[in-house]
Write an enzyme that holds these catalytic residues in place. Sequence first.
Site, PDB file in Angstrom:
ATOM      1  CG  ASP A   1      15.724  24.574  -8.966  1.00 52.35           C
ATOM      2  OD1 ASP A   1      15.089  25.524  -8.139  1.00 52.35           O
ATOM      3  OD2 ASP A   1      15.516  23.522  -9.228  1.00 52.35           O
TER       4      ASP A   1
ATOM      5  CD  GLU B   1      -2.977  -0.867   2.458  1.00 50.31           C
ATOM      6  OE1 GLU B   1      -2.695  -0.136   3.379  1.00 50.31           O
ATOM      7  OE2 GLU B   1      -4.036  -1.349   2.426  1.00 50.31           O
TER       8      GLU B   1
ATOM      9  CE1 TYR C   1       5.216  17.518  -5.162  1.00 50.55           C
ATOM     10  CE2 TYR C   1       6.408  16.187  -6.718  1.00 50.55           C
ATOM     11  CZ  TYR C   1       5.825  17.525  -6.555  1.00 50.55           C
ATOM     12  OH  TYR C   1       6.226  18.622  -7.383  1.00 50.55           O
TER      13      TYR C   1
ATOM     14  CD  GLU D   1       8.075  26.536  -7.205  1.00 51.21           C
ATOM     15  OE1 GLU D   1       8.306  25.635  -6.780  1.00 51.21           O
ATOM     16  OE2 GLU D   1       7.643  26.992  -8.382  1.00 51.21           O
TER      17      GLU D   1
ATOM     18  CE  LYS E   1       6.543  20.042  -1.964  1.00 49.75           C
ATOM     19  NZ  LYS E   1       7.686  20.500  -2.779  1.00 49.75           N
TER      20      LYS E   1
ATOM     21  CG  HIS F   1      11.454  23.790  -5.656  1.00 52.74           C
ATOM     22  ND1 HIS F   1      11.397  22.930  -6.410  1.00 52.74           N
ATOM     23  CD2 HIS F   1      12.398  24.667  -6.279  1.00 52.74           C
ATOM     24  CE1 HIS F   1      12.007  23.125  -7.563  1.00 52.74           C
ATOM     25  NE2 HIS F   1      13.003  24.085  -7.194  1.00 52.74           N
TER      26      HIS F   1
ATOM     27  CG  HIS G   1      11.140  18.468  -0.955  1.00 56.26           C
ATOM     28  ND1 HIS G   1      10.910  17.986  -2.322  1.00 56.26           N
ATOM     29  CD2 HIS G   1      11.471  17.344  -0.411  1.00 56.26           C
ATOM     30  CE1 HIS G   1      11.190  16.912  -2.582  1.00 56.26           C
ATOM     31  NE2 HIS G   1      11.350  16.142  -1.511  1.00 56.26           N
TER      32      HIS G   1
ATOM     33  CD  GLN H   1      -1.132  20.001  -7.025  1.00 50.13           C
ATOM     34  OE1 GLN H   1      -1.858  20.728  -6.782  1.00 50.13           O
ATOM     35  NE2 GLN H   1       0.048  20.158  -7.691  1.00 50.13           N
ATOM     36  CG  ASP H   2      -1.659  11.865  -5.866  1.00 48.29           C
ATOM     37  OD1 ASP H   2      -1.416  12.692  -4.387  1.00 48.29           O
ATOM     38  OD2 ASP H   2      -1.920  10.784  -5.912  1.00 48.29           O
ATOM     39  CG  ASN H   3       2.597  17.472  -8.028  1.00 50.97           C
ATOM     40  OD1 ASN H   3       1.444  17.784  -8.704  1.00 50.97           O
ATOM     41  ND2 ASN H   3       2.760  18.134  -6.782  1.00 50.97           N
TER      42      ASN H   3
END
Length: 185
Positions: free
Chosen positions: A172, A28, A131, A142, A71, A62, A118, A47-49
């Site tokens: 970055d 799982e 994530y 951001e 996250k 970030h 992160h 949200q899933d990324n």
Amino acid sequence: MRALSTAIEGVLILEPKVFGDARGFFMESYNRRAFTEVTGLDVDFVQDNHSRSRKGVLRGLHYQIRQPQGKLVRVTSGAVFDVAVDIRRTSPTFGRWVGVELTAENHRQLWVPAGMAHGFVVLSETADFMYKTTDYYAPEHERSIAWNDPSIGIEWPLAAHGIDAPQLSEKDRVGQLLAQSEVFA
């Protein structure tokens, strides 16, 4: 699932139960009840990324100064060195970092609570990084801290993996030093 503490309070390494045999494995990847039991947290993921990157790509450090995101991160293909930096000014671990290798084989996940910067660097030829977040992406909020800020001193394992210099996005490349960055109270 079990949760392992790190040197920064709130940042946790999660190890799911993996059931394997000659056919493969089952696990799982997320179960709200189990997550709450082992972490003591009841969070809503919104949200899933999913990102795919090549070896040497470094994404981070970030965070969102408003709409901060917790996250839950993992790797489904390849390997990364994943880092959380405490940027909560009143925290006893402000400016410190923790890092962990996340791979498709070790199935580990990292819980990065809100209030952290992160980032990760890809150690394998490619990596799929997935994530879940507790708030929506808000590009106007951001921020990016320099991946190589000497005041933080992250020990990125670049040379050990044959990486001469990380590949960075423009955002970055111009990340600010922690001393000049907006941080959390």
